[in-house]
Motif scaffolding. Structure first.
Motif, PDB file in Angstrom:
ATOM      1  N   ARG A  24      23.961 -10.702 -28.044  1.00  0.00           N
ATOM      2  CA  ARG A  24      24.183 -10.964 -29.470  1.00  0.00           C
ATOM      3  C   ARG A  24      25.659 -11.250 -29.744  1.00  0.00           C
ATOM      4  NH1 ARG A  24      21.658  -6.761 -33.642  1.00  0.00           N
ATOM      5  NH2 ARG A  24      23.059  -5.353 -32.515  1.00  0.00           N
ATOM      6  N   ASP A  25      26.551 -10.563 -29.019  1.00  0.00           N
ATOM      7  CA  ASP A  25      27.985 -10.809 -29.180  1.00  0.00           C
ATOM      8  C   ASP A  25      28.341 -12.240 -28.789  1.00  0.00           C
ATOM      9  OD1 ASP A  25      28.087  -8.163 -29.842  1.00  0.00           O
ATOM     10  OD2 ASP A  25      29.061  -7.502 -28.009  1.00  0.00           O
ATOM     11  N   SER A  26      27.677 -12.761 -27.763  1.00  0.00           N
ATOM     12  CA  SER A  26      27.973 -14.126 -27.326  1.00  0.00           C
ATOM     13  C   SER A  26      27.656 -15.129 -28.432  1.00  0.00           C
ATOM     14  CB  SER A  26      27.169 -14.467 -26.062  1.00  0.00           C
ATOM     15  OG  SER A  26      27.618 -13.693 -24.964  1.00  0.00           O
ATOM     16  N   ILE A  27      26.561 -14.882 -29.146  1.00  0.00           N
ATOM     17  CA  ILE A  27      26.193 -15.766 -30.263  1.00  0.00           C
ATOM     18  C   ILE A  27      27.186 -15.607 -31.415  1.00  0.00           C
ATOM     19  CG2 ILE A  27      24.418 -16.333 -31.959  1.00  0.00           C
ATOM     20  CD1 ILE A  27      23.642 -17.023 -29.095  1.00  0.00           C
ATOM     21  N   GLY A  28      27.426 -14.368 -31.820  1.00  0.00           N
ATOM     22  CA  GLY A  28      28.294 -14.121 -32.966  1.00  0.00           C
ATOM     23  C   GLY A  28      29.718 -14.608 -32.745  1.00  0.00           C
ATOM     24  N   ASN A  29      30.275 -14.354 -31.582  1.00  0.00           N
ATOM     25  CA  ASN A  29      31.641 -14.793 -31.314  1.00  0.00           C
ATOM     26  C   ASN A  29      31.748 -16.312 -31.226  1.00  0.00           C
ATOM     27  OD1 ASN A  29      33.507 -12.463 -31.043  1.00  0.00           O
ATOM     28  ND2 ASN A  29      32.041 -11.786 -29.506  1.00  0.00           N
ATOM     29  N   THR A  30      30.718 -16.978 -30.738  1.00  0.00           N
ATOM     30  CA  THR A  30      30.729 -18.444 -30.705  1.00  0.00           C
ATOM     31  C   THR A  30      30.804 -19.004 -32.124  1.00  0.00           C
ATOM     32  OG1 THR A  30      29.484 -18.538 -28.625  1.00  0.00           O
ATOM     33  CG2 THR A  30      29.424 -20.505 -30.033  1.00  0.00           C
TER      34      THR A  30
ATOM     35  N   GLY B 102      36.145 -25.577 -28.120  1.00  0.00           N
ATOM     36  CA  GLY B 102      34.969 -25.395 -27.288  1.00  0.00           C
ATOM     37  C   GLY B 102      34.761 -23.933 -26.948  1.00  0.00           C
ATOM     38  N   MET B 103      33.608 -23.647 -26.338  1.00  0.00           N
ATOM     39  CA  MET B 103      33.262 -22.289 -25.930  1.00  0.00           C
ATOM     40  C   MET B 103      32.724 -22.313 -24.512  1.00  0.00           C
ATOM     41  SD  MET B 103      33.972 -20.343 -28.539  1.00  0.00           S
ATOM     42  CE  MET B 103      33.196 -18.816 -27.991  1.00  0.00           C
ATOM     43  N   ILE B 104      32.986 -21.220 -23.784  1.00  0.00           N
ATOM     44  CA  ILE B 104      32.437 -21.049 -22.434  1.00  0.00           C
ATOM     45  C   ILE B 104      31.731 -19.710 -22.379  1.00  0.00           C
ATOM     46  CG2 ILE B 104      32.989 -20.726 -19.994  1.00  0.00           C
ATOM     47  CD1 ILE B 104      35.295 -22.688 -20.360  1.00  0.00           C
ATOM     48  N   GLN B 105      30.501 -19.734 -21.890  1.00  0.00           N
ATOM     49  CA  GLN B 105      29.724 -18.511 -21.700  1.00  0.00           C
ATOM     50  C   GLN B 105      29.705 -18.170 -20.216  1.00  0.00           C
ATOM     51  OE1 GLN B 105      25.498 -18.904 -22.032  1.00  0.00           O
ATOM     52  NE2 GLN B 105      25.126 -16.725 -22.420  1.00  0.00           N
ATOM     53  N   LEU B 106      30.081 -16.936 -19.891  1.00  0.00           N
ATOM     54  CA  LEU B 106      30.026 -16.445 -18.510  1.00  0.00           C
ATOM     55  C   LEU B 106      28.906 -15.417 -18.415  1.00  0.00           C
ATOM     56  CD1 LEU B 106      33.834 -15.934 -17.724  1.00  0.00           C
ATOM     57  CD2 LEU B 106      32.390 -17.901 -17.178  1.00  0.00           C
ATOM     58  N   ALA B 107      27.974 -15.662 -17.502  1.00  0.00           N
ATOM     59  CA  ALA B 107      26.809 -14.787 -17.409  1.00  0.00           C
ATOM     60  C   ALA B 107      26.447 -14.541 -15.949  1.00  0.00           C
ATOM     61  CB  ALA B 107      25.610 -15.427 -18.116  1.00  0.00           C
ATOM     62  N   PRO B 108      26.140 -13.296 -15.585  1.00  0.00           N
ATOM     63  CA  PRO B 108      25.618 -13.047 -14.247  1.00  0.00           C
ATOM     64  C   PRO B 108      24.240 -13.678 -14.100  1.00  0.00           C
ATOM     65  CG  PRO B 108      26.335 -11.013 -15.312  1.00  0.00           C
ATOM     66  CD  PRO B 108      26.270 -12.066 -16.372  1.00  0.00           C
ATOM     67  N   PHE B 109      23.982 -14.247 -12.959  1.00  0.00           N
ATOM     68  CA  PHE B 109      22.657 -14.808 -12.693  1.00  0.00           C
ATOM     69  C   PHE B 109      21.609 -13.706 -12.857  1.00  0.00           C
ATOM     70  CE2 PHE B 109      19.331 -16.183  -9.600  1.00  0.00           C
ATOM     71  CZ  PHE B 109      18.944 -17.326 -10.277  1.00  0.00           C
ATOM     72  N   THR B 110      20.528 -13.978 -13.533  1.00  0.00           N
ATOM     73  CA  THR B 110      19.400 -13.091 -13.864  1.00  0.00           C
ATOM     74  C   THR B 110      19.717 -12.123 -15.001  1.00  0.00           C
ATOM     75  OG1 THR B 110      19.745 -11.190 -12.370  1.00  0.00           O
ATOM     76  CG2 THR B 110      18.652 -13.148 -11.434  1.00  0.00           C
ATOM     77  N   CYS B 111      20.861 -12.250 -15.674  1.00  0.00           N
ATOM     78  CA  CYS B 111      21.184 -11.353 -16.797  1.00  0.00           C
ATOM     79  C   CYS B 111      20.348 -11.758 -18.011  1.00  0.00           C
ATOM     80  CB  CYS B 111      22.674 -11.435 -17.127  1.00  0.00           C
ATOM     81  SG  CYS B 111      23.160 -10.468 -18.568  1.00  0.00           S
ATOM     82  N   ILE B 112      19.355 -10.946 -18.359  1.00  0.00           N
ATOM     83  CA  ILE B 112      18.415 -11.296 -19.420  1.00  0.00           C
ATOM     84  C   ILE B 112      19.091 -11.460 -20.782  1.00  0.00           C
ATOM     85  CG2 ILE B 112      16.328 -10.612 -20.645  1.00  0.00           C
ATOM     86  CD1 ILE B 112      15.905 -11.528 -17.756  1.00  0.00           C
ATOM     87  N   PRO B 113      19.987 -10.539 -21.218  1.00  0.00           N
ATOM     88  CA  PRO B 113      20.620 -10.740 -22.536  1.00  0.00           C
ATOM     89  C   PRO B 113      21.367 -12.068 -22.636  1.00  0.00           C
ATOM     90  CG  PRO B 113      20.951  -8.489 -21.795  1.00  0.00           C
ATOM     91  CD  PRO B 113      20.343  -9.222 -20.645  1.00  0.00           C
ATOM     92  N   GLU B 114      22.074 -12.459 -21.575  1.00  0.00           N
ATOM     93  CA  GLU B 114      22.815 -13.719 -21.622  1.00  0.00           C
ATOM     94  C   GLU B 114      21.894 -14.929 -21.483  1.00  0.00           C
ATOM     95  OE1 GLU B 114      25.866 -14.038 -22.567  1.00  0.00           O
ATOM     96  OE2 GLU B 114      26.178 -11.863 -22.648  1.00  0.00           O
ATOM     97  N   ILE B 115      20.748 -14.753 -20.820  1.00  0.00           N
ATOM     98  CA  ILE B 115      19.759 -15.841 -20.772  1.00  0.00           C
ATOM     99  C   ILE B 115      19.212 -16.088 -22.179  1.00  0.00           C
ATOM    100  CG2 ILE B 115      17.441 -16.465 -19.953  1.00  0.00           C
ATOM    101  CD1 ILE B 115      18.137 -15.081 -17.305  1.00  0.00           C
ATOM    102  N   VAL B 116      18.943 -14.991 -22.910  1.00  0.00           N
ATOM    103  CA  VAL B 116      18.487 -15.132 -24.296  1.00  0.00           C
ATOM    104  C   VAL B 116      19.544 -15.867 -25.114  1.00  0.00           C
ATOM    105  CG1 VAL B 116      17.905 -13.880 -26.410  1.00  0.00           C
ATOM    106  CG2 VAL B 116      16.997 -13.098 -24.209  1.00  0.00           C
ATOM    107  N   ALA B 117      20.803 -15.447 -24.956  1.00  0.00           N
ATOM    108  CA  ALA B 117      21.884 -16.108 -25.696  1.00  0.00           C
ATOM    109  C   ALA B 117      21.987 -17.579 -25.314  1.00  0.00           C
ATOM    110  CB  ALA B 117      23.209 -15.391 -25.422  1.00  0.00           C
ATOM    111  N   ARG B 118      21.803 -17.868 -24.043  1.00  0.00           N
ATOM    112  CA  ARG B 118      21.906 -19.254 -23.558  1.00  0.00           C
ATOM    113  C   ARG B 118      20.867 -20.156 -24.213  1.00  0.00           C
ATOM    114  NH1 ARG B 118      21.841 -23.676 -22.904  1.00  0.00           N
ATOM    115  NH2 ARG B 118      22.248 -25.009 -21.101  1.00  0.00           N
ATOM    116  N   THR B 119      19.686 -19.638 -24.491  1.00  0.00           N
ATOM    117  CA  THR B 119      18.647 -20.462 -25.119  1.00  0.00           C
ATOM    118  C   THR B 119      18.966 -20.754 -26.584  1.00  0.00           C
ATOM    119  OG1 THR B 119      17.312 -18.545 -25.774  1.00  0.00           O
ATOM    120  CG2 THR B 119      16.902 -19.461 -23.587  1.00  0.00           C
ATOM    121  N   ILE B 120      19.802 -19.918 -27.202  1.00  0.00           N
ATOM    122  CA  ILE B 120      20.150 -20.085 -28.618  1.00  0.00           C
ATOM    123  C   ILE B 120      21.427 -20.901 -28.792  1.00  0.00           C
ATOM    124  CG2 ILE B 120      20.783 -18.803 -30.722  1.00  0.00           C
ATOM    125  CD1 ILE B 120      19.054 -16.492 -29.636  1.00  0.00           C
TER     126      ILE B 120
END
Length: 367
Positions: free
Chosen positions: A281-287, A297-315
């Motif tokens: 949720r922080d990734s969305i709000g801060n963007t 621009g924005m850059i998202q850093l996410a560990p592979f298989t990290c579910i919270p960041e995968i959710v953020a990535r879809t949004i």
């Protein structure tokens, strides 16, 4: 005497080492994650475990080789696997024949008695309550100094005249802060470090882009896990503003949520009103907040298989369209290479620069 170690996250180890030694413990400083660290972590961690868990497995094994017998780490709440790291690491290490004690700090805002109990366990010097509070305040001041120096380095690096100067001065400043012990010494060392950074020769006419970095806390804070992305961006003429520093995270999880944290939640609510764990949720709000502040621009850093960041990535693609801000995502694991990341960053920087010229009417957004 017990020999303590802990997860390595950026330069914060300098603070943890001082505090744990002040409490009367012998400290084994975890080595900076290397290829060997990751090789050990990959070998002994579950295949689909997220990247930070693998790095920490390797880090703990290397610290055990150096004599550590106790690990001080954090827990967590909410739907994120990070809260189970300590239990899983303990089992992995036990299966490998290591009799390791785990001291796990849950968020004090929700588990105050856990915090008190663990401080009592670590207080080998038997300081009074007043003495412990003084030591924690001093450690907090050093952590602030480290974060402030890092933040300024992100501003200076894209403007430096000679590539690499900022990094060299920054590392020297870190040593000054590290060697400082009293509150007065820490303040003096911070002042000297910031002044040295401001004195780095700069190009006042440099065309600097501003990029926000969001994502999961470990890959944000540990440069070895994100392949020094902030330094690479700085050398490409980009001023980086990271969404998370350890001081901010600590404030939000110690006594009460900060106004900054609540603002991020409010910004994300139209797109992600529910807690999905981790920092999704922080990734969305801060963007959204960075877009409103005019970032390029924005850059998202996410560990592979990290579910919270995968959710953020879809949004994030919808956020990108709604706020007209480019977003680039990196999913990081043991296969990620620096050369490939640099190539993608160069293309992203070129895209942002052409977009900026187009907006200013100085060029056309063409290939």
């Amino acid at each position: 005497m017990q020999k303590l170690t802990f997860p390595r996250m950026g330069e914060s180890w300098r603070t943890f080492k001082m505090l744990l030694e002040d409490l009367g413990n012998e400290v084994v400083v975890p080595p900076r994650p290397s290829k060997r660290t990751l090789d050990l972590g990959v070998r002994y961690s579950p295949e689909f475990a997220c990247f930070p868990l693998k790095i920490l497995t390797g880090t703990y094994l290397e610290a055990i080789e150096m004599g550590a017998d106790t690990i001080v780490t954090s827990g967590g709440i909410g739907p994120c696997r990070a809260g189970e790291y300590a239990m899983l690491h303990h089992k992995i290490l036990a299966d490998l024949g290591h009799n390791i004690k785990m001291v796990v700090f849950e968020p004090p805002r929700f588990y105050p008695f856990n915090f008190i109990k663990n401080v009592y366990i670590l207080n080998r010097a038997r300081h009074s309550i007043r003495g412990i509070i003084a030591l924690i305040k001093k450690a907090w001041r050093k952590l602030q100094a480290l974060d402030n120096a890092e933040k300024l380095s992100h501003v200076i690096r894209p403007r430096e005249l000679i590539t690499g100067t900022t990094t060299r001065v920054y590392r020297k400043g870190l040593e000054w802060i590290d060697q400082a012990y009293t509150n007065e010494q820490i303040i003096d060392a911070e002042t000297a470090a910031l002044e040295a950074l401001r004195n780095v020769p700069q190009n006042p006419e440099a065309e600097v882009l501003r990029v926000g970095i969001v994502g999961e806390i470990y890959v944000l804070l540990e440069p070895a896990s994100n392949l020094e992305i902030e330094e690479t961006l700085g050398n490409l003429g980009v001023e980086v503003e990271r969404s998370m520093f350890l001081t901010g995270w600590t404030r939000d999880n110690t006594w009460t949520e900060t106004t900054e944290g609540m603002t991020v939640k409010a910004a994300a609510e139209p797109y992600l009103p529910e807690l999905v764990g981790g920092h999704g949720r922080d990734s969305i709000g801060n963007t959204i907040l960075c877009a409103k502040r005019g970032f390029d621009g924005m850059i998202q850093l996410a560990p592979f298989t990290c579910i919270p960041e995968i959710v953020a990535r879809t949004i994030l693609p919808k956020v990108s369209r709604d706020y007209d801000i480019p977003v680039l995502t990196f999913f990081l694991d043991e296969q990620t290479g620096k050369a490939g990341m640099t190539t993608r960053l160069e293309a992203f920087v070129d895209l942002m620069r052409r977009k900026k010229h187009f907006r200013q009417g100085n060029g056309l957004l063409t290939g």
